[in-house]
Write an enzyme that holds these catalytic residues in place. Sequence first.
Site, mmCIF file in Angstrom:
data_model
loop_
_atom_site.group_PDB
_atom_site.id
_atom_site.type_symbol
_atom_site.label_atom_id
_atom_site.label_comp_id
_atom_site.label_asym_id
_atom_site.label_seq_id
_atom_site.Cartn_x
_atom_site.Cartn_y
_atom_site.Cartn_z
ATOM 1 N N THR A 139 -24.823 1.263 -6.238
ATOM 2 C CA THR A 139 -23.939 1.605 -5.279
ATOM 3 C C THR A 139 -22.705 2.579 -5.760
ATOM 4 O OG1 THR A 139 -21.918 0.790 -4.047
ATOM 5 C CG2 THR A 139 -22.836 -0.645 -5.511
ATOM 6 N N ASP A 141 -19.863 2.184 -5.201
ATOM 7 C CA ASP A 141 -18.524 1.395 -5.161
ATOM 8 C C ASP A 141 -18.589 0.377 -6.412
ATOM 9 O OD1 ASP A 141 -18.269 2.647 -2.648
ATOM 10 O OD2 ASP A 141 -18.838 0.667 -1.662
ATOM 11 N N GLY A 184 -14.318 3.255 -1.142
ATOM 12 C CA GLY A 184 -14.314 1.891 -1.746
ATOM 13 C C GLY A 184 -13.713 1.373 -0.404
ATOM 14 N N ARG A 277 0.170 17.189 0.881
ATOM 15 C CA ARG A 277 -0.954 17.513 1.547
ATOM 16 C C ARG A 277 -1.849 16.315 1.183
ATOM 17 N NH1 ARG A 277 1.903 20.533 3.282
ATOM 18 N NH2 ARG A 277 2.023 22.697 3.336
HETATM 19 O O1 F6P Z 1 -21.278 1.755 -0.185
HETATM 20 C C1 F6P Z 1 -21.077 3.098 -0.292
HETATM 21 C C2 F6P Z 1 -20.192 3.803 0.640
HETATM 22 O O2 F6P Z 1 -20.248 5.004 0.302
HETATM 23 C C3 F6P Z 1 -18.953 3.293 0.701
HETATM 24 O O3 F6P Z 1 -17.980 3.516 -0.167
HETATM 25 C C4 F6P Z 1 -18.600 4.006 1.978
HETATM 26 O O4 F6P Z 1 -17.396 3.310 2.868
HETATM 27 C C5 F6P Z 1 -19.801 3.943 3.110
HETATM 28 O O5 F6P Z 1 -20.856 3.987 1.935
HETATM 29 C C6 F6P Z 1 -19.986 5.261 3.823
HETATM 30 O O6 F6P Z 1 -21.106 4.988 4.563
HETATM 31 P P1 F6P Z 1 -21.935 6.107 5.429
HETATM 32 O O7 F6P Z 1 -23.084 6.787 4.591
HETATM 33 O O8 F6P Z 1 -22.468 5.129 6.547
HETATM 34 O O9 F6P Z 1 -21.094 7.001 5.897
#
Ligand code: F6P
Length: 359
Positions: A139, A141, A184, A277
């Site tokens: 991940t 994250d 995140g 911005r």
């Molecule tokens: O868990 C990984 C992640 O990139 C998060 O940081 C983010 O909120 C989410 O996935 C976005 O997911 P999707 O691919 O469904 O837009």
Amino acid sequence: MAKTRIGVLTSGGDCPGLNAVIRGVCRAADKLGWEVIGFRDGFEGLLPPGDYMPLDRKNTAGIMHLGGTILGTTNRGHFVAKAGSGSKAMINPEIMAKAKQTFHNLGLTALIVIGGDGSLSTALQLSENDIPVIGVPKTIDNDLEATAMTFGFDSAVACVADALDRLHTTATSHKRVMVLEVMGRHAGWIALYGGLSGGADIILIPEIPFDFEKIAAEVSRREKEGAKSTMIVVAEGASPKQGRPLRHSTASGEHRLGGIGDLVGREVAARTEKEVRTCILGHLQRGGAPTALDRILGTRFGVKAVQLIQDGKFGTMVSYQNYQTLDVPISHAVHRLRRVDPGGQMVQTARAVEISFGD
Ligand code: F6P
């Protein structure tokens, strides 16, 4: 005697380094004389008759530096074991039975699941239903428990640092405040590491609720000291004290995080009269080539996953601790997230170099 055959799949949101893991798995398996098959589109590929492709040394050559996953992935479908941000959902027993059937029909010894918290929760349920599973922690994250690091994170951080370098020059030319919203949801690791490495002045993370007045005061203080710009990094899941993370609904009725960058920008502009911005980095953080570190981590994790199959350590996940690849029960890694410690060394270090958390 029939050759040992193993399966591999990538599941959940993609991230840089997935192909490095797949390549590592294939090379390590090849050395043992094993066959590898790759299921397409995550666990969905397990539905009968099975949607898969044979993988070997040759057809996984030259993929390590590629972003995404050659197998495809999804964070939707029949195998979602997490409802929303946390509550456990049981996989439909009929779907589970179908997955088992495919696993046995294909004569597999084990299944390697490369995924984050949600996908590893599914892997755990497969394991509890007697499918021999090995997990690999993925991940951007970096919020998985029981491993010091996941692959994909370093690439996302590099993307944030690069974005800040670019935004810094234009912010300085115009003497502006620049707000960068990064990924995140529950953990601020990307904002913290990306912000620190990209020279951010203010970092807002889910673990430290912020105050708009404090952010504005910091912007004004910097202005008085002659700073030509102020760079603010905000994690998508960050929220003000007494506030909640901002969500918006999509046309399909889904709730997604996002919009906090814009809100921070508007509140700072209103309080300081500075030109502000906002930029949302979004999926740029998930795309593109993995960094060298993620290629190495991915390769090590893939090789370790094959070793764990050889050792019969099913139901475990590859874990990275003290520069070593180890193993932990998958159950230790899921259903709780590893979040930034507001009093920990990383936050202290950031504060020591005058980064404000808006608190
Ligand atoms: O868990 C990984 C992640 O990139 C998060 O940081 C983010 O909120 C989410 O996935 C976005 O997911 P999707 O691919 O469904 O837009």
